[in-house]
Scaffold this motif. Structure first.
Motif, PDB file in Angstrom:
ATOM      1  N   ILE A   1       0.869   4.334   5.483  1.00  0.00           N
ATOM      2  CA  ILE A   1       1.915   4.264   6.488  1.00  0.00           C
ATOM      3  C   ILE A   1       1.365   3.654   7.770  1.00  0.00           C
ATOM      4  CG2 ILE A   1       3.348   6.125   5.566  1.00  0.00           C
ATOM      5  CD1 ILE A   1       1.979   8.034   7.466  1.00  0.00           C
ATOM      6  N   GLU A   2       2.249   3.010   8.466  1.00  0.00           N
ATOM      7  CA  GLU A   2       1.877   2.299   9.689  1.00  0.00           C
ATOM      8  C   GLU A   2       1.282   3.241  10.730  1.00  0.00           C
ATOM      9  OE1 GLU A   2       4.195  -0.337  13.040  1.00  0.00           O
ATOM     10  OE2 GLU A   2       4.996  -0.315  11.006  1.00  0.00           O
ATOM     11  N   GLU A   3       1.808   4.454  10.812  1.00  0.00           N
ATOM     12  CA  GLU A   3       1.317   5.407  11.810  1.00  0.00           C
ATOM     13  C   GLU A   3      -0.162   5.723  11.595  1.00  0.00           C
ATOM     14  OE1 GLU A   3       4.326   6.138  10.039  1.00  0.00           O
ATOM     15  OE2 GLU A   3       5.377   5.134  11.678  1.00  0.00           O
ATOM     16  N   THR A   4      -0.572   5.780  10.352  1.00  0.00           N
ATOM     17  CA  THR A   4      -1.983   6.036  10.060  1.00  0.00           C
ATOM     18  C   THR A   4      -2.845   4.899  10.574  1.00  0.00           C
ATOM     19  OG1 THR A   4      -1.361   7.243   8.064  1.00  0.00           O
ATOM     20  CG2 THR A   4      -3.641   6.507   8.206  1.00  0.00           C
ATOM     21  N   LEU A   5      -2.390   3.689  10.380  1.00  0.00           N
ATOM     22  CA  LEU A   5      -3.159   2.522  10.794  1.00  0.00           C
ATOM     23  C   LEU A   5      -3.171   2.335  12.311  1.00  0.00           C
ATOM     24  CD1 LEU A   5      -2.061  -0.012   8.034  1.00  0.00           C
ATOM     25  CD2 LEU A   5      -4.218   1.239   8.170  1.00  0.00           C
TER      26      LEU A   5
ATOM     27  N   ILE B   1     -13.786   8.176   6.300  1.00  0.00           N
ATOM     28  CA  ILE B   1     -13.135   9.024   5.290  1.00  0.00           C
ATOM     29  C   ILE B   1     -11.693   8.590   5.085  1.00  0.00           C
ATOM     30  CG2 ILE B   1     -12.369  11.385   4.776  1.00  0.00           C
ATOM     31  CD1 ILE B   1     -14.924  12.306   6.309  1.00  0.00           C
ATOM     32  N   VAL B   2     -10.983   8.320   6.168  1.00  0.00           N
ATOM     33  CA  VAL B   2      -9.592   7.875   6.068  1.00  0.00           C
ATOM     34  C   VAL B   2      -9.537   6.487   5.419  1.00  0.00           C
ATOM     35  CG1 VAL B   2      -7.506   7.291   7.377  1.00  0.00           C
ATOM     36  CG2 VAL B   2      -8.854   9.297   8.008  1.00  0.00           C
ATOM     37  N   ILE B   3     -10.461   5.605   5.800  1.00  0.00           N
ATOM     38  CA  ILE B   3     -10.513   4.274   5.186  1.00  0.00           C
ATOM     39  C   ILE B   3     -10.778   4.404   3.686  1.00  0.00           C
ATOM     40  CG2 ILE B   3     -11.903   2.160   5.033  1.00  0.00           C
ATOM     41  CD1 ILE B   3      -9.924   2.071   7.310  1.00  0.00           C
ATOM     42  N   ALA B   4     -11.665   5.313   3.320  1.00  0.00           N
ATOM     43  CA  ALA B   4     -11.940   5.542   1.891  1.00  0.00           C
ATOM     44  C   ALA B   4     -10.691   6.067   1.186  1.00  0.00           C
ATOM     45  CB  ALA B   4     -13.097   6.515   1.727  1.00  0.00           C
ATOM     46  N   ASP B   5      -9.930   6.932   1.843  1.00  0.00           N
ATOM     47  CA  ASP B   5      -8.679   7.444   1.253  1.00  0.00           C
ATOM     48  C   ASP B   5      -7.662   6.316   1.051  1.00  0.00           C
ATOM     49  OD1 ASP B   5      -9.724   9.993   1.211  1.00  0.00           O
ATOM     50  OD2 ASP B   5      -8.682  10.652   3.039  1.00  0.00           O
TER      51      ASP B   5
ATOM     52  N   ASN C   1      -3.368  -0.120  -7.471  1.00  0.00           N
ATOM     53  CA  ASN C   1      -1.972   0.081  -7.102  1.00  0.00           C
ATOM     54  C   ASN C   1      -1.486  -1.150  -6.323  1.00  0.00           C
ATOM     55  OD1 ASN C   1       0.466   0.858  -5.966  1.00  0.00           O
ATOM     56  ND2 ASN C   1      -0.212   2.931  -5.495  1.00  0.00           N
ATOM     57  N   ASN C   2      -0.848  -2.085  -7.003  1.00  0.00           N
ATOM     58  CA  ASN C   2      -0.412  -3.324  -6.355  1.00  0.00           C
ATOM     59  C   ASN C   2       0.638  -3.098  -5.289  1.00  0.00           C
ATOM     60  OD1 ASN C   2      -2.211  -4.782  -7.842  1.00  0.00           O
ATOM     61  ND2 ASN C   2      -0.710  -5.494  -9.334  1.00  0.00           N
ATOM     62  N   GLU C   3       1.476  -2.094  -5.456  1.00  0.00           N
ATOM     63  CA  GLU C   3       2.491  -1.796  -4.439  1.00  0.00           C
ATOM     64  C   GLU C   3       1.831  -1.351  -3.137  1.00  0.00           C
ATOM     65  OE1 GLU C   3       6.024   1.435  -3.691  1.00  0.00           O
ATOM     66  OE2 GLU C   3       5.709   0.741  -5.756  1.00  0.00           O
ATOM     67  N   ALA C   4       0.815  -0.515  -3.248  1.00  0.00           N
ATOM     68  CA  ALA C   4       0.094  -0.053  -2.054  1.00  0.00           C
ATOM     69  C   ALA C   4      -0.649  -1.220  -1.398  1.00  0.00           C
ATOM     70  CB  ALA C   4      -0.865   1.070  -2.411  1.00  0.00           C
ATOM     71  N   LYS C   5      -1.247  -2.099  -2.218  1.00  0.00           N
ATOM     72  CA  LYS C   5      -1.940  -3.265  -1.666  1.00  0.00           C
ATOM     73  C   LYS C   5      -0.956  -4.196  -0.969  1.00  0.00           C
ATOM     74  CE  LYS C   5      -4.209  -3.999  -5.523  1.00  0.00           C
ATOM     75  NZ  LYS C   5      -5.126  -4.009  -6.627  1.00  0.00           N
ATOM     76  N   THR C   6       0.228  -4.348  -1.530  1.00  0.00           N
ATOM     77  CA  THR C   6       1.253  -5.194  -0.907  1.00  0.00           C
ATOM     78  C   THR C   6       1.653  -4.632   0.449  1.00  0.00           C
ATOM     79  OG1 THR C   6       2.059  -5.887  -3.072  1.00  0.00           O
ATOM     80  CG2 THR C   6       3.557  -6.191  -1.211  1.00  0.00           C
ATOM     81  N   THR C   7       1.824  -3.318   0.513  1.00  0.00           N
ATOM     82  CA  THR C   7       2.172  -2.663   1.779  1.00  0.00           C
ATOM     83  C   THR C   7       1.057  -2.856   2.799  1.00  0.00           C
ATOM     84  OG1 THR C   7       3.480  -1.012   0.606  1.00  0.00           O
ATOM     85  CG2 THR C   7       2.813  -0.474   2.860  1.00  0.00           C
ATOM     86  N   LEU C   8      -0.173  -2.629   2.366  1.00  0.00           N
ATOM     87  CA  LEU C   8      -1.312  -2.795   3.262  1.00  0.00           C
ATOM     88  C   LEU C   8      -1.437  -4.248   3.712  1.00  0.00           C
ATOM     89  CD1 LEU C   8      -3.761  -1.424   4.591  1.00  0.00           C
ATOM     90  CD2 LEU C   8      -5.072  -1.965   2.529  1.00  0.00           C
TER      91      LEU C   8
ATOM     92  N   VAL D   1      -3.481  -1.972  14.208  1.00  0.00           N
ATOM     93  CA  VAL D   1      -2.893  -1.838  12.870  1.00  0.00           C
ATOM     94  C   VAL D   1      -3.424  -2.946  11.964  1.00  0.00           C
ATOM     95  CG1 VAL D   1      -0.739  -1.934  11.538  1.00  0.00           C
ATOM     96  CG2 VAL D   1      -0.821  -0.646  13.673  1.00  0.00           C
ATOM     97  N   ALA D   2      -3.409  -4.179  12.457  1.00  0.00           N
ATOM     98  CA  ALA D   2      -3.882  -5.313  11.663  1.00  0.00           C
ATOM     99  C   ALA D   2      -5.371  -5.175  11.352  1.00  0.00           C
ATOM    100  CB  ALA D   2      -3.609  -6.622  12.403  1.00  0.00           C
ATOM    101  N   TYR D   3      -6.148  -4.798  12.351  1.00  0.00           N
ATOM    102  CA  TYR D   3      -7.589  -4.625  12.160  1.00  0.00           C
ATOM    103  C   TYR D   3      -7.876  -3.538  11.124  1.00  0.00           C
ATOM    104  CZ  TYR D   3     -12.478  -3.655  13.174  1.00  0.00           C
ATOM    105  OH  TYR D   3     -13.827  -3.454  13.056  1.00  0.00           O
ATOM    106  N   ASN D   4      -7.207  -2.404  11.246  1.00  0.00           N
ATOM    107  CA  ASN D   4      -7.433  -1.308  10.309  1.00  0.00           C
ATOM    108  C   ASN D   4      -7.012  -1.672   8.886  1.00  0.00           C
ATOM    109  OD1 ASN D   4      -8.630   0.421  12.134  1.00  0.00           O
ATOM    110  ND2 ASN D   4      -6.727   1.444  12.685  1.00  0.00           N
ATOM    111  N   ALA D   5      -5.937  -2.441   8.758  1.00  0.00           N
ATOM    112  CA  ALA D   5      -5.511  -2.886   7.429  1.00  0.00           C
ATOM    113  C   ALA D   5      -6.581  -3.793   6.813  1.00  0.00           C
ATOM    114  CB  ALA D   5      -4.173  -3.610   7.514  1.00  0.00           C
ATOM    115  N   LEU D   6      -7.108  -4.714   7.616  1.00  0.00           N
ATOM    116  CA  LEU D   6      -8.173  -5.587   7.122  1.00  0.00           C
ATOM    117  C   LEU D   6      -9.427  -4.786   6.780  1.00  0.00           C
ATOM    118  CD1 LEU D   6      -7.695  -8.533   9.625  1.00  0.00           C
ATOM    119  CD2 LEU D   6      -7.395  -8.651   7.148  1.00  0.00           C
TER     120      LEU D   6
END
Length: 178
Positions: A3-7, A14-18, A26-33, A44-49
């Motif tokens: 979710i965006e709020e997490t990012l 630990i959160v990045i590992a999660d 999970n392609n759907e999760a990768k698409t969201t990320l 948000v963009a930095y954390n996603a990368l």
């Protein structure tokens, strides 16, 4: 699910590992990320990368068809952290001679001897070789840039990248002359 709020928050390893675990396989999760890497909020963009850099190699293959999007993002951003992460991701995506982008090569070649952080310079050096190895005429341009590096300040990491690429260029030149 990511979710965006997490990012938006400062994330621990630990959160990045999660997030990475949630995206693995999970392609759907990768698409969201992936949709978050162009977010207006730099964090948000930095954390996603950053999360993408922690995916296993098998899942990074998912990025291959999105290589041009990553390159466009790299060329558009001035955020050094995002540039470093984008270059790291691009380094893990194999390129071929038929998908060479000259704007990307120009970016990499121009950053080899720039005032950019050492990590970006080292990644640009490696990526320049990855593109130039397919074209002998471009390899000489890379060699010229590498020759100019000798006159600047090099960190131990950048010096190591310089030596490794120099060896690869030399081996490639020897193989072509045979």
């Amino acid at each position: 699910m990511i979710i965006e709020e997490t990012l938006r928050q400062r994330l621990s390893r630990i959160v990045i590992a999660d997030i990475s675990t949630a995206c693995t396989g999970n392609n759907e999760a990768k698409t969201t990320l992936f949709s978050m890497i162009k977010h207006n909020d730099d964090r948000v963009a930095y954390n996603a990368l950053w999360a993408f850099t922690h995916l296993p190699a098998a899942d990074l293959k998912w990025l291959a068809p999105r290589r041009d999007i990553l390159i466009d993002s790299l060329l558009a951003t001035q955020h050094m952290g995002k540039q470093r992460l984008l270059l790291t991701l691009l380094e893990n995506i194999p390129d071929t001679a038929d998908v060479t982008r000259t704007d990307y090569l120009d970016f990499c070649l121009s950053n080899i001897n720039s005032t950019a952080p050492y990590a970006i310079r080292a990644l640009c050096l490696k990526q320049s070789f990855a593109v130039c190895r397919h074209f002998p005429e471009l390899l000489s341009e890379l060699q010229h840039e590498m020759d100019m590096m000798q006159y600047g300040e090099l960190s131990p990491g950048l010096l190591s990248a310089w030596r490794n690429v120099r060896k690869k260029v030399s081996r490639l030149s020897q193989a072509r002359s045979k």
